[in-house]
Design a protein around this motif. Structure first.
Motif, PDB file in Angstrom:
ATOM      1  N   LEU A 101     -24.570 134.352  82.914  1.00 54.18           N
ATOM      2  CA  LEU A 101     -23.772 134.966  81.862  1.00 54.18           C
ATOM      3  C   LEU A 101     -23.444 134.001  80.722  1.00 54.18           C
ATOM      4  O   LEU A 101     -23.485 134.385  79.548  1.00 54.18           O
ATOM      5  CB  LEU A 101     -22.462 135.497  82.457  1.00 54.18           C
ATOM      6  N   PHE A 102     -23.109 132.756  81.059  1.00 55.87           N
ATOM      7  CA  PHE A 102     -22.592 131.829  80.057  1.00 55.87           C
ATOM      8  C   PHE A 102     -23.219 130.434  80.202  1.00 55.87           C
ATOM      9  O   PHE A 102     -23.623 130.048  81.295  1.00 55.87           O
ATOM     10  CB  PHE A 102     -21.061 131.678  80.190  1.00 55.87           C
ATOM     11  N   ASP A 133     -17.690 130.705  76.590  1.00 57.53           N
ATOM     12  CA  ASP A 133     -17.361 132.095  76.902  1.00 57.53           C
ATOM     13  C   ASP A 133     -18.229 133.061  76.100  1.00 57.53           C
ATOM     14  O   ASP A 133     -17.951 134.257  76.045  1.00 57.53           O
ATOM     15  CB  ASP A 133     -15.877 132.371  76.645  1.00 57.53           C
ATOM     16  N   GLN A 134     -19.275 132.535  75.475  1.00 59.87           N
ATOM     17  CA  GLN A 134     -20.184 133.376  74.706  1.00 59.87           C
ATOM     18  C   GLN A 134     -21.295 133.897  75.622  1.00 59.87           C
ATOM     19  O   GLN A 134     -22.012 133.113  76.242  1.00 59.87           O
ATOM     20  CB  GLN A 134     -20.792 132.578  73.547  1.00 59.87           C
ATOM     21  N   PRO A 194     -27.976 136.301  76.207  1.00 60.60           N
ATOM     22  CA  PRO A 194     -28.774 137.538  76.195  1.00 60.60           C
ATOM     23  C   PRO A 194     -29.139 138.017  77.591  1.00 60.60           C
ATOM     24  O   PRO A 194     -29.121 139.223  77.866  1.00 60.60           O
ATOM     25  CB  PRO A 194     -30.016 137.134  75.396  1.00 60.60           C
ATOM     26  N   GLU A 195     -29.454 137.090  78.490  1.00 57.63           N
ATOM     27  CA  GLU A 195     -29.787 137.475  79.871  1.00 57.63           C
ATOM     28  C   GLU A 195     -28.601 138.136  80.552  1.00 57.63           C
ATOM     29  O   GLU A 195     -28.742 139.137  81.271  1.00 57.63           O
ATOM     30  CB  GLU A 195     -30.205 136.231  80.653  1.00 57.63           C
ATOM     31  N   GLY A 196     -27.419 137.594  80.323  1.00 62.21           N
ATOM     32  CA  GLY A 196     -26.222 138.175  80.915  1.00 62.21           C
ATOM     33  C   GLY A 196     -25.897 139.531  80.338  1.00 62.21           C
ATOM     34  O   GLY A 196     -25.493 140.462  81.058  1.00 62.21           O
ATOM     35  N   GLU A 197     -26.071 139.680  79.039  1.00 59.59           N
ATOM     36  CA  GLU A 197     -25.809 140.981  78.407  1.00 59.59           C
ATOM     37  C   GLU A 197     -26.760 142.051  78.924  1.00 59.59           C
ATOM     38  O   GLU A 197     -26.355 143.194  79.162  1.00 59.59           O
ATOM     39  CB  GLU A 197     -25.931 140.838  76.892  1.00 59.59           C
ATOM     40  N   LEU A 223     -12.620 138.493  80.014  1.00 53.68           N
ATOM     41  CA  LEU A 223     -12.429 139.394  78.885  1.00 53.68           C
ATOM     42  C   LEU A 223     -13.744 139.672  78.159  1.00 53.68           C
ATOM     43  O   LEU A 223     -13.996 140.802  77.722  1.00 53.68           O
ATOM     44  CB  LEU A 223     -11.409 138.803  77.903  1.00 53.68           C
ATOM     45  N   THR A 224     -14.578 138.654  78.042  1.00 55.16           N
ATOM     46  CA  THR A 224     -15.878 138.849  77.393  1.00 55.16           C
ATOM     47  C   THR A 224     -16.725 139.855  78.153  1.00 55.16           C
ATOM     48  O   THR A 224     -17.324 140.759  77.552  1.00 55.16           O
ATOM     49  CB  THR A 224     -16.635 137.507  77.298  1.00 55.16           C
ATOM     50  N   VAL A 225     -16.784 139.718  79.461  1.00 62.93           N
ATOM     51  CA  VAL A 225     -17.557 140.658  80.283  1.00 62.93           C
ATOM     52  C   VAL A 225     -16.941 142.051  80.204  1.00 62.93           C
ATOM     53  O   VAL A 225     -17.653 143.062  80.076  1.00 62.93           O
ATOM     54  CB  VAL A 225     -17.616 140.172  81.745  1.00 62.93           C
TER      55      VAL A 225
END
Length: 214
Positions: free
Chosen positions: A91-92, A97-98, A101-104, A155-157
């Protein structure tokens, strides 16, 4: 004759007292028996309720595992005790905390099966952020410690899931920092395992308030 009458008069109260004592003892025994039976019934009901609760939990777990069959088969997520684990490296980037692309893309694959499961079981999704035990770099101005990093990642997730279609009333975020590690923080591999995000389904309260704790 008077002596016989006196003897009978003395014996009658003795038998009356003995009869009253026996009646009292019988009454006490009956009360004890009723109490014991009541306790046994209560224990039996509690046992049946616990069995039903465990069965329901197992059925929920199996249903969730079935809903996530594709992501689990690909090895991109783990599933243990009802918790969906995603490696932080997926994810990061480290100390970031950004979302990568793989995580998204992975979260996009999880949204639909999770949303279907939550709707069918009237559950909510708790997104939990975890870190390793290493302190945050001093030059990092976004968060002061691991609590801040884990909170921001959660929060990002959460926000990404909402952007991808998850209703806002079905998901919430939680942060645990370096607490509750899944491996000893004694090396790079174990620390990488502890840097993770977990997705956990939790039942809603019947009153529509905050969800019950997992």
């Amino acid at each position: 004759m008077d002596e016989l009458h006196d003897s009978d008069a003395q014996a009658s109260p003795v038998w009356a007292i003995f009869s009253d004592l026996m009646a009292a003892l019988v009454g006490i025994l009956v009360l004890l028996l009723v109490w014991v039976i009541g306790i046994q019934l209560e224990l039996s009901q509690s046992l049946e309720q616990e069995k039903a609760k465990r069965l329901a939990e197992e059925q929920r777990r199996m249903a969730l595992e079935e809903a996530l069959a594709d992501p689990l088969a690909s090895g991109r997520v783990t599933f243990h005790n009802g918790r969906i684990g995603i490696s932080g490296s997926v994810l990061f980037q480290l100390n970031s905390d950004q979302l990568q692309p793989e995580g998204e893309a992975l979260l996009s694959d999880l949204v639909k099966p999770l949303q279907v499961f939550l709707s069918q079981h009237d559950d909510m999704l708790m997104v939990s952020g975890f870190t390793d035990d290493l302190p945050i770099n001093r030059g990092n101005g976004r968060y002061a410690d691991n609590w801040g990093l884990s909170a921001q990642r959660a929060l990002t997730v959460t926000r990404t899931l909402i952007e991808q279609g998850m209703p806002t009333d079905q998901v919430f975020a939680a942060a645990f920092g370096e607490n509750q590690p899944v491996a000893a923080n004694d090396g790079a591999d174990s620390r990488a395992r502890n840097r993770r995000v977990e997705l956990t389904t939790v039942p809603r309260q019947s009153g529509g308030g905050e969800p019950d704790a997992p």
